[in-house]
Motif scaffolding. Structure first.
Motif, short mmCIF file in Angstrom:
data_model
loop_
_atom_site.label_atom_id
_atom_site.label_comp_id
_atom_site.label_asym_id
_atom_site.label_seq_id
_atom_site.Cartn_x
_atom_site.Cartn_y
_atom_site.Cartn_z
N ILE A 103 0.83 -1.20 0.00
CA ILE A 103 0.00 0.00 0.00
C ILE A 103 0.86 1.25 0.00
N THR A 104 1.95 1.25 0.76
CA THR A 104 2.85 2.41 0.80
C THR A 104 3.47 2.67 -0.56
N LEU A 105 3.90 1.61 -1.25
CA LEU A 105 4.49 1.80 -2.58
C LEU A 105 3.45 2.29 -3.58
N SER A 106 2.21 1.83 -3.46
CA SER A 106 1.19 2.30 -4.39
C SER A 106 0.86 3.77 -4.13
N VAL A 126 -4.12 -1.21 -7.42
CA VAL A 126 -3.25 -1.95 -6.51
C VAL A 126 -4.05 -2.49 -5.33
N VAL A 127 -4.92 -1.67 -4.75
CA VAL A 127 -5.73 -2.13 -3.62
C VAL A 127 -6.69 -3.23 -4.07
N LEU A 128 -7.32 -3.03 -5.21
CA LEU A 128 -8.27 -4.02 -5.72
C LEU A 128 -7.60 -5.36 -6.01
N LEU A 129 -6.40 -5.34 -6.55
CA LEU A 129 -5.72 -6.59 -6.87
C LEU A 129 -5.04 -7.23 -5.67
N SER A 130 -4.68 -6.44 -4.65
CA SER A 130 -3.98 -7.03 -3.51
C SER A 130 -4.94 -7.57 -2.44
N LEU A 131 -6.14 -7.06 -2.35
CA LEU A 131 -7.08 -7.53 -1.33
C LEU A 131 -7.42 -9.02 -1.43
#
Length: 105
Positions: A31-34, A57-62
């Motif tokens: 999240i910090t890198l995104s 990024v949030v959608l793909l990492s969750l």
């Protein structure tokens, strides 16, 4: 079916915070890198790309985060059969077995 064939089972969850600590750290780094990449793109002419980057990024990492948490939790659940004559006692430190706190005046 007779009652002598029925066994009771004891479910124990041995999950501790240390078991998922690494997963939380990796997700926070992601999240910090995104957010850092979004801030870098925010200076561009189209800030919509910055918002799309964070959302993607949030959608793909969750889903990966949820899969990791659930599989870790399921790997720490122990199911053991308990004989009819065995006396079971509560596990020390279990939340449901703690005494309620009373207010003093």
């Amino acid at each position: 079916m007779t009652t002598s064939n029925i066994q009771k089972y004891r479910f124990v969850c041995t999950l501790t915070f240390g078991d998922i600590y690494g997963q939380i750290i990796v997700w926070l780094i992601t999240i910090t890198l995104s957010l850092a990449s979004a801030l870098a793109l925010m200076g561009a002419r189209r800030p919509v790309y910055a918002l799309a980057t964070v959302g993607l990024v949030v959608l793909l990492s969750l889903p990966f985060l949820l899969f990791a948490f659930v599989t870790t939790l399921l790997n720490h659940i122990e199911v053991t059969p308990v004989n009819a004559g065995t006396k079971t006692e509560p596990i020390p430190g279990n939340v449901s077995q703690q005494q309620p706190v009373q207010a003093t005046s």
